[in-house]
Enzyme design. Structure first.
Site, PDB file in Angstrom:
ATOM      1  N   LEU A 121       5.942  -8.557  -3.923  1.00 44.56           N
ATOM      2  CA  LEU A 121       6.545  -8.907  -5.209  1.00 44.56           C
ATOM      3  C   LEU A 121       5.667  -9.871  -5.998  1.00 44.56           C
ATOM      4  CD1 LEU A 121      10.220  -9.506  -4.007  1.00 44.56           C
ATOM      5  CD2 LEU A 121       9.429  -7.595  -5.433  1.00 44.56           C
ATOM      6  N   GLY A 123       4.706 -13.189  -7.413  1.00 46.48           N
ATOM      7  CA  GLY A 123       5.011 -14.529  -6.915  1.00 46.48           C
ATOM      8  C   GLY A 123       5.010 -14.650  -5.408  1.00 46.48           C
ATOM      9  N   SER A 194       1.889  -2.950  -6.572  1.00 50.96           N
ATOM     10  CA  SER A 194       1.945  -1.571  -6.082  1.00 50.96           C
ATOM     11  C   SER A 194       3.294  -1.278  -5.426  1.00 50.96           C
ATOM     12  CB  SER A 194       0.788  -1.292  -5.117  1.00 50.96           C
ATOM     13  OG  SER A 194       0.613  -2.322  -4.174  1.00 50.96           O
TER      14      SER A 194
END
Length: 290
Positions: A121, A123, A194
């Site tokens: 994700l 962060g 991705s």
């Protein structure tokens, strides 16, 4: 200036309109090799190398049923045509093999080329770990290169949006570039969200078995959102960014990745510690030696 063939036969000028560049032939050798080029009426100081750089060499096809190969030997057009292929929208193309191959480059670099694909994700710390990994490899005398998702969108993929189809094309292009780095003997570190398994699996399929190393940054959404170093989660929650991974677009975690870097019980290892875990994997698999 006249370039002669390897037998130093006298050559005759065949003009090429508008360029002052032509082919030289002899009566005994109707088909010229690539070395049989003559330059005439060129401006002062023009050299063969500068012409190569400017792409001004003109090679004329001679005797329709004959072709000249890159080593200067004539070939058969029909035979060559049977070797041509089509890939996507590219037609009549031919893969050219070189005597210098991946193994030669790996011996020179004293390492094995591969792709380390860091996914997770926004962060989760992908870019930070990628930089720590690149630094750790550098200190060991190993050559790597980082393909960061945001960085690549500043140039190669600047024409792509964040719609599903564009995200797929973004991943495909980066996968192809990463494959080239690996073929060069470089340890390529691709760092990008991705989010879809099928796209990551397609990149894996581009490389030989074992050369694609998927690293999953397994960091919970709430931790990534609390970090929010770019302020993107706040914008997504406010509805100002649509299709944001983890908010209104899914992230599909890997099912069979090589390495998982976890955030457990509110404790997360440092980027350098995570990088060392990846380096240990590379050492165990023999990537840090030729």
């Amino acid at each position: 200036m006249i370039l002669r063939d390897m037998q130093a036969n006298p050559l005759q000028w065949t003009a090429s309109p508008g360029l002052g560049v032509g082919l030289e032939t002899t009566s005994s050798s109707p088909l010229p090799s690539f070395s049989q080029l003559s330059l005439g009426n060129l401006s002062g100081g023009t050299s063969v190398n500068s012409l190569k750089t400017r792409g001004l060499f003109l090679v004329k096809a001679m005797e329709g049923s004959r072709t000249a190969s890159l080593n200067g030997h004539p070939g058969n057009a029909d035979k060559n045509a049977s070797l041509l292929s089509s890939v996507g929208n590219s037609t009549n193309i031919l893969w050219h093999e070189c005597s210098l191959n991946k193994n030669d480059r790996q011996k020179l670099l004293k390492q094995k080329g591969c792709v380390i694909w860091i996914t997770g994700l926004s962060g989760s710390g992908k870019s930070t770990v990628a930089c720590a990994l690149g630094g750790g490899l550098y200190r060991r005398g190993k050559l790597s290169y980082i393909l960061d998702g945001d960085n690549v969108r500043h140039g190669l993929n600047r024409d792509l949006s964040f719609k599903a189809e564009d995200r797929a094309e973004n991943i495909r292009r980066i996968g192809e570039v990463a494959k080239l780095f690996a073929d060069a003997g470089v340890i390529c570190i691709a760092s990008l969200i991705s989010p879809y398994r099928r796209d990551r699996d397609a990149c894996r399929a581009m490389l030989p078995a074992g050369d694609f190393i998927e690293v999953f940054m397994d960091v919970p959404l709430q931790v990534c959102e609390a970090r929010d170093s770019k302020g993107l989660y706040k914008l997504a929650r406010a509805g100002k960014i649509k299709g944001f991974t983890g908010i209104d677009d899914p992230y599909e975690p890997p099912l069979n990745c090589e390495i998982v870097l976890t955030h457990e019980g509110g404790v997360c290892a440092s980027p350098c510690e995570m990088a060392e875990e990846v380096i240990s994997y590379l050492e165990d698999k023999g990537f840090l030696e030729a």
